[in-house]
Write a protein that holds these residues in place. Structure first.
Motif, PDB file in Angstrom:
ATOM      1  N   TYR A  50      -6.869  10.055  -0.153  1.00  7.01           N
ATOM      2  CA  TYR A  50      -7.423   8.895  -0.856  1.00  7.01           C
ATOM      3  C   TYR A  50      -6.765   8.746  -2.229  1.00  7.01           C
TER       4      TYR A  50
ATOM      5  N   LEU B 249      -3.105   7.522  -1.762  1.00  9.31           N
ATOM      6  CA  LEU B 249      -2.994   6.114  -1.388  1.00  9.31           C
ATOM      7  C   LEU B 249      -3.493   5.183  -2.494  1.00  9.31           C
ATOM      8  N   ALA B 250      -4.488   5.605  -3.248  1.00  9.51           N
ATOM      9  CA  ALA B 250      -4.963   4.787  -4.368  1.00  9.51           C
ATOM     10  C   ALA B 250      -3.862   4.629  -5.412  1.00  9.51           C
TER      11      ALA B 250
ATOM     12  N   GLU C  41       0.328   2.005  -0.226  1.00  3.05           N
ATOM     13  CA  GLU C  41       0.291   2.273   1.206  1.00  3.05           C
ATOM     14  C   GLU C  41       1.397   3.252   1.565  1.00  3.05           C
TER      15      GLU C  41
ATOM     16  N   LEU D 251      -7.143   9.806   9.157  1.00  2.00           N
ATOM     17  CA  LEU D 251      -6.974   8.412   8.738  1.00  2.00           C
ATOM     18  C   LEU D 251      -7.651   7.454   9.712  1.00  2.00           C
TER      19      LEU D 251
ATOM     20  N   LEU E 135     -12.750   5.320   4.981  1.00  2.00           N
ATOM     21  CA  LEU E 135     -12.078   5.141   3.697  1.00  2.00           C
ATOM     22  C   LEU E 135     -10.677   4.553   3.820  1.00  2.00           C
ATOM     23  N   PHE E 136     -10.126   4.542   5.024  1.00  3.52           N
ATOM     24  CA  PHE E 136      -8.751   4.101   5.215  1.00  3.52           C
ATOM     25  C   PHE E 136      -8.677   3.000   6.252  1.00  3.52           C
TER      26      PHE E 136
ATOM     27  N   TRP F 181      -0.838   3.036   6.036  1.00  3.49           N
ATOM     28  CA  TRP F 181      -2.258   3.126   5.731  1.00  3.49           C
ATOM     29  C   TRP F 181      -2.515   2.765   4.277  1.00  3.49           C
ATOM     30  N   SER F 182      -3.694   2.198   4.006  1.00  3.51           N
ATOM     31  CA  SER F 182      -4.126   1.917   2.638  1.00  3.51           C
ATOM     32  C   SER F 182      -5.605   2.282   2.533  1.00  3.51           C
ATOM     33  N   VAL F 183      -6.119   2.296   1.314  1.00  6.57           N
ATOM     34  CA  VAL F 183      -7.521   2.665   1.105  1.00  6.57           C
ATOM     35  C   VAL F 183      -8.418   1.440   1.202  1.00  6.57           C
TER      36      VAL F 183
END
Length: 129
Positions: free
Chosen positions: A18, A21-22, A26, A60, A65-66, A87-89
């Motif tokens: 997390y 990615l934050a 991504e 993921l 969260l993702f 992937w992104s948050v």
């Protein structure tokens, strides 16, 4: 070696993914695994936790969260190419809204890291479960 449960290991990995990615926006599971392998070693946090792509992809996919934000094609050594997911948050506000009005929101989030449970509890107004 620390005596951690699988749940605790998963929660730590989710927190690290997390945070990554934050910061980055991504990334693919392979990029995250490579980054976390290097970062944890540099930070002196030598753990027995493996950062393999299969484990990362499973976390993921299952974690709220993702979200999958797209895909990209990579060239293979053999000459072909293959597709990997990016992937992104999910913003914590969106997650809190999803659980607002649910009877026991923290019970549903019990497998997520503490920072997520605390945030949702504060936003939803849960005092104690």
């Amino acid at each position: 070696m620390t005596n951690m449960t699988n749940k605790a290991r998963s929660q730590r990995k989710i927190k690290w993914m997390y945070d990554y990615l934050a910061e980055e926006g991504e990334a693919s599971a392979q990029e995250m695994a490579d980054h976390l392998r290097v970062k944890r070693t540099k930070d002196g946090d030598i753990t027995s936790m493996a950062f393999d792509v299969r484990t990362m992809s499973g976390l993921l996919t299952r974690s709220p969260l993702f979200r999958r934000s797209g895909s990209t094609r990579l060239k293979a050594i053999s000459g072909g190419s293959y597709e990997v997911a990016l992937w992104s948050v999910v913003p914590l506000d969106d997650l809190a809204r999803k659980y607002d009005g649910v009877k026991h929101p923290l019970t549903r989030l019990k497998n997520l890291p503490k920072f997520v449970r605390d945030y949702v509890a504060e936003k939803v107004g849960v005092i104690d479960e």
